[in-house]
Design a protein around this motif. Structure first.
Motif, mmCIF file in Angstrom:
data_model
loop_
_atom_site.group_PDB
_atom_site.id
_atom_site.type_symbol
_atom_site.label_atom_id
_atom_site.label_comp_id
_atom_site.label_asym_id
_atom_site.label_seq_id
_atom_site.Cartn_x
_atom_site.Cartn_y
_atom_site.Cartn_z
ATOM 1 N N UNK A 55 0.825 -1.202 0.000
ATOM 2 C CA UNK A 55 0.000 0.000 0.000
ATOM 3 C C UNK A 55 0.866 1.262 0.000
ATOM 4 N N UNK A 56 1.921 1.266 0.804
ATOM 5 C CA UNK A 56 2.800 2.431 0.852
ATOM 6 C C UNK A 56 3.524 2.629 -0.473
ATOM 7 N N UNK A 57 3.921 1.536 -1.112
ATOM 8 C CA UNK A 57 4.582 1.636 -2.416
ATOM 9 C C UNK A 57 3.615 2.194 -3.455
ATOM 10 N N UNK A 58 2.364 1.767 -3.379
ATOM 11 C CA UNK A 58 1.366 2.231 -4.329
ATOM 12 C C UNK A 58 1.077 3.719 -4.119
ATOM 13 N N UNK A 59 0.937 4.145 -2.864
ATOM 14 C CA UNK A 59 0.629 5.554 -2.598
ATOM 15 C C UNK A 59 1.827 6.435 -2.905
ATOM 16 N N UNK A 60 3.040 5.948 -2.678
ATOM 17 C CA UNK A 60 4.233 6.713 -3.024
ATOM 18 C C UNK A 60 4.347 6.870 -4.532
ATOM 19 N N UNK A 61 3.965 5.839 -5.265
ATOM 20 C CA UNK A 61 3.992 5.897 -6.713
ATOM 21 C C UNK A 61 2.997 6.909 -7.258
ATOM 22 N N UNK A 62 1.821 7.003 -6.619
ATOM 23 C CA UNK A 62 0.818 7.982 -7.038
ATOM 24 C C UNK A 62 1.295 9.392 -6.768
ATOM 25 N N UNK A 63 1.965 9.601 -5.630
ATOM 26 C CA UNK A 63 2.423 10.921 -5.257
ATOM 27 C C UNK A 63 3.521 11.422 -6.204
#
Length: 56
Positions: free
Chosen positions: A45-53
């Motif tokens: 989840x953190x990797x996905x949200x960091x990728x979106x940011x």
């Protein structure tokens, strides 16, 4: 805005970890396996949200 999914996972992990510590559960218990699964979900989840940011 608060990430409710992240908060729920972290809360569940903390509760499970406290239970494991109090009961002295071995690493092969269902609770410890769930903690490992939560760790994996948190990392994804953190990797996905960091990728979106990073993407505008």
């Amino acid at each position: 805005m608060a990430d409710l999914y992240l908060k729920r996972l972290e809360t569940e992990r903390k509760a499970l970890w406290a239970t494991c510590r109090l009961k002295g559960l071995p690493s092969v218990s269902a609770e410890r396996q769930r903690i490992a699964e939560i760790d994996r979900l948190l990392a994804e989840h953190k990797a996905k949200t960091d990728g979106k940011a990073a993407k505008p």
